[in-house]
Enzyme design. Structure first.
Site, PDB file in Angstrom:
ATOM      1  N   ASP A 159       0.871  -1.169   0.000  1.00  0.00           N
ATOM      2  CA  ASP A 159       0.000   0.000   0.000  1.00  0.00           C
ATOM      3  C   ASP A 159       0.916   1.229   0.000  1.00  0.00           C
ATOM      4  O   ASP A 159       2.120   1.138   0.252  1.00  0.00           O
ATOM      5  CB  ASP A 159      -0.938  -0.029   1.211  1.00  0.00           C
ATOM      6  CG  ASP A 159      -2.169   0.859   0.966  1.00  0.00           C
ATOM      7  OD1 ASP A 159      -3.221   0.616   1.594  1.00  0.00           O
ATOM      8  OD2 ASP A 159      -2.078   1.778   0.123  1.00  0.00           O
TER       9      ASP A 159
HETATM   10  C1  GLC Z   1      -4.297   4.254  -0.333  1.00  0.00           C
HETATM   11  C2  GLC Z   1      -5.176   3.074   0.034  1.00  0.00           C
HETATM   12  C3  GLC Z   1      -5.181   1.962  -0.981  1.00  0.00           C
HETATM   13  C4  GLC Z   1      -5.034   2.577  -2.371  1.00  0.00           C
HETATM   14  C5  GLC Z   1      -3.667   3.198  -2.464  1.00  0.00           C
HETATM   15  C6  GLC Z   1      -3.461   3.933  -3.791  1.00  0.00           C
HETATM   16  O1  GLC Z   1      -3.591   4.725   0.779  1.00  0.00           O
HETATM   17  O2  GLC Z   1      -4.947   2.467   1.313  1.00  0.00           O
HETATM   18  O3  GLC Z   1      -6.414   1.254  -0.829  1.00  0.00           O
HETATM   19  O4  GLC Z   1      -5.181   1.564  -3.361  1.00  0.00           O
HETATM   20  O5  GLC Z   1      -3.388   4.084  -1.395  1.00  0.00           O
HETATM   21  O6  GLC Z   1      -4.310   5.017  -3.857  1.00  0.00           O
END
Ligand code: GLC
Length: 732
Positions: free
Chosen positions: A291
């Site tokens: 993430d």
């Molecule tokens: C965010 C979220 C994740 C998302 C990623 C890209 O912090 O936790 O679900 O896909 O970053 O935006």
């Protein structure tokens, strides 16, 4: 003769040239060769630096996730593995892709990812609402449309479906998954993956899926985001893992590692879940992306002293790609050179990324054909799916004396902050959704009741704050009306990421408006739009009817207007428990058994939820007949069918979902009081009877997972139940 001879020579020369050409074409560029051969051929040509760059993801375009502070990367290196693509114009994508294809030594295409969570431009209801439709076929269609719009706009890979079982409505991301139940999340995980990836990811209408956030994010303590979870191995397997087991079986190309710590070991540095389980036990051959920042966050989580150690821990645990941490690009090469990361492990990671890129067809078609927005977005079929899914997601929670549908009313007042908003009906994670086309509730009701009843709107108050100066206007409208539709709920950013709330009650100003309206003595229909269950314990009595429309996306309020007029017969049922009060949280249907089921209750509030998991009313009535099992016992490898006839005893056709639960009263590990194992939604015409069946195979439907993830089937009796009726089954 001479001419024939010349032609033969020419043909031979051409054949020889083609053969030579083919011989010169590297295997990895030959689309006729098997993917694994192409992957291995390419891998052996790559330098250490080129391998490391494939494992990094930067951003391209303006970052639209306010929670992730990060400047757009100015100069995307040609050797980079992936970008998060925030634009919806193929041109920018193709421009950067051309750099990767033409300015790098080996011409490896980038893979473009983005959060297509419930639609790309044609935004569908939030996933929690979709679960309340109990219509996985429709969700698969919606995911397929989202994939098509995304791929045609330059996105090859969606960071979806989010399949975190969540039981705490205070957590903003409860909006983003499919509710409190493991089986429900598993069924919709499969439907989404099939919709996104289709039969062939290389098609220009499909994208790679990404199961997230692996694993247990929904157990974030107190519903606060980014924090720790306390999840035993047993609970990890019998609650949180099931959606991932089914999503991986369905062929999900990628997974995203979670932010949260799992009882002291962050998911992003967790060799057990990422290597031992995902790659070992399940044999997943795609890759895991972290993430955003989750690798770097191992430092504040207290398991890494610096970014180099964070890179080492995440990579050796099994995270292949670094999303915007700047850890792998800076330290992975160093770690390999120092022998702390083996070249074999690095090669395995790169192989996984290349494999997905080959399966997506990116080497053959690295560029997105340029098309107009009209060719891509809001196609008639896409809008039809959106409207049907919004209709089937609406849950009629209360309908005292069948006040709904409003067929006698001549003057309808609509009050409340949800009455004239568009933007907030889109819900969180609305990608490139545009609210301009959304019809607000008051306008939709005006259209719906045109010629039948007058509709007057008076907002009364805002979503929050203390300004009650608009109350009087709303009260005047209420006094003149036969019925008052009070439209309340949440702003778009009150749920979603980093949107935890200490209570699931509505802000006082909204509750005060409702209270003042109820003093007029006019019947109230409460319409709620929110990304989570809302606390209604103290206001339920003042409403004759309560309808939860969730956040419907592009279809806006036309579906809810159809329900209030009776054009649509509501069929939604709750995929998450509606607590009586926030103080009951966590409260969910499949709790483990208590030592004293009739004691240990709260002294100050009721101990049952306001509306249970699976609750949802219809404008018709259904009568359930007796459950019938094809046998009273079944062996491990046997099969038994349980069926129940359901009759539509009302005066209109209706869609009905039958939920099948199992209860295991005595087992070596205490089982939840009941567990959903099957559901089916069918149309039952008025006066008709339809038989619903549950084909039980013990290892699939009765066995449970122990703390190692092994299926355990124990002899003895279990119950199969539908509503309040059950049959006993003896497992031999
Ligand atoms: C965010 C979220 C994740 C998302 C990623 C890209 O912090 O936790 O679900 O896909 O970053 O935006």
């Amino acid at each position: 003769m001479k001419r024939i001879y010349l032609m033969i020579c020419l043909a031979c020369a051409c054949t020889a040239m083609i053969a030579q050409g083919k011989k010169d074409t590297p295997v990895y560029k030959d689309a006729n060769r098997p993917v694994e051969e192409r992957v291995n051929d390419l891998l052996k040509r790559m330098t250490l630096e080129e391998k490391v760059m494939q494992l990094n993801q930067y951003t391209l375009g303006r970052n639209d996730n306010v929670n992730n502070v990060g400047e757009a990367v100015k100069n995307i290196p040609a050797e980079l593995g992936s970008v998060i693509y925030f634009s919806y114009d193929p041109k920018l994508r193709n421009e950067v892709q051309r750099k990767a294809m033409e300015e790098s030594r080996l011409g490896i295409p980038l893979i473009y990812g983005y959060d297509v969570i419930h639609g790309f431009r044609t935004v569908y209801p939030i996933p929690l609402a979709q679960a309340c439709s109990w219509n996985p076929e429709l969700v698969q269609q919606a995911s397929a449309v989202a994939a098509q719009e995304a791929r045609m706009s330059g996105v090859d890979w969606t960071f979806s479906p989010m399949i975190d079982v969540a039981r705490d409505g205070r957590w903003g991301r409860v909006a983003e998954g499919y509710g409190e139940d493991p089986h429900t999340n598993a069924v919709f995980a499969v439907a989404s993956v099939k919709g996104y990836q289709g039969d062939n990811m290389a098609s220009d209408k499909n994208v790679a899926a990404c199961l997230k956030h692996f694993v247990g994010y929904g157990a974030s303590e107190g519903g606060r985001d980014y924090v720790f979870t306390e999840i035993s191995r047993q609970t990890l397997w019998d609650t949180y893992m099931q959606p991932y087991i089914e999503g991986v079986k369905a062929g999900a190309a990628t997974l995203m590692s979670c932010f949260n710590d799992i009882s002291g070991t962050p998911g992003t540095a967790n060799p057990y879940i990422l290597r031992e389980v995902l790659k070992g036990k399940w044999g997943h051959d795609g890759f895991v992306v972290s993430d955003w920042g989750a690798i770097e966050q191992l430092r504040p989580q207290g398991v890494a002293a610096d970014k180099k150690e964070a890179a080492l821990k995440a990579f050796t645990a099994g995270v292949e790609m670094d999303m915007m941490n700047n850890c792998y690009n800076k330290h992975l090469g160093e770690l390999v050179s120092e022998g702390l990361v083996s070249m074999e492990m690095l090669d395995d990671a790169v192989r996984r990324v290349l494999r997905v890129k080959f399966r997506l067809g990116l080497f053959e078609r690295p560029y997105t054909p340029e098309s107009t927005e009209k060719e891509r977005f809001y196609l008639a079929e896409s809008l039809r799916v959106a409207e049907q899914l919004a209709e089937e997601s609406i849950v009629l929670l209360k309908n005292e004396n069948n006040i709904l549908p409003l067929q006698e009313a001549k003057d309808i007042a609509v009050v409340g902050p949800m009455g004239d908003t568009r933007w907030h009906l889109l819900g969180s994670w609305a990608a490139h959704g545009d609210s301009e086309r959304i019809v607000p509730i008051a306008s939709a009701l005006k259209e719906e009741f045109e010629g039948k009843a007058s509709v007057t709107f008076a907002k009364g108050c805002d979503f929050d704050g203390e300004d009650s100066s608009g109350f009087e206007e709303a009260l005047q409208a209420a006094r003149k009306a036969d019925v008052v539709v009070v439209a309340l709920g949440e702003k778009k950013n009150w749920s979603g990421e980093n949107a935890s709330r200490s209570t699931i009650a509505l802000p006082d100003i909204q509750l005060q408006l409702l209270k003042e309206i109820s003093k007029t003595g006019k019947p109230i229909v409460l319409v709620l739009s929110s990304g989570r269950p809302i606390e209604l314990g103290k206001v339920e009595a003042s409403c004759k009817a309560i309808v939860q429309m969730w956040q419907p996306g592009i279809s806006g309020a036309k579906p809810i207007a159809g329900v209030l007029s009776g054009r649509v017969n509501p069929s939604g049922k709750l995929a998450i428990t509606y607590p009586y009060a926030s103080g009951q949280i966590p409260i969910y249907y499949n709790q483990r058994k208590s030592a004293r089921p009739h004691q240990g209750k709260y002294q100050d509030i009721p101990n049952t939820p306001l509306y249970e998991f699976g609750h949802g009313l219809s404008y018709t009535s259904f009568e359930y007949g007796k459950l019938k099992a094809s046998a009273s016992s079944v062996s491990k490898d046997g099969r038994v069918t349980v069926e129940v006839p359901v009759t539509n005893t009302g005066d209109r056709d209706g869609l009905e979902t039958v939920h099948w639960f199992i209860t295991d009263p005595v087992a070596s590990i205490s089982r939840p009081v009941k567990e959903l194992k099957h559901f089916e939604k069918k149309l039952i015409r008025k006066g008709e009877t339809v038989v619903f069946r549950f084909e039980i195979t013990p290892m699939k439907d009765i066995a449970f997972l122990n703390h190692n993830g092994d299926k355990i089937l124990e002899k003895g009796k279990v119950y199969i139940s539908v509503k309040d009726e059950r049959v006993e089954l003896d497992i031999e």
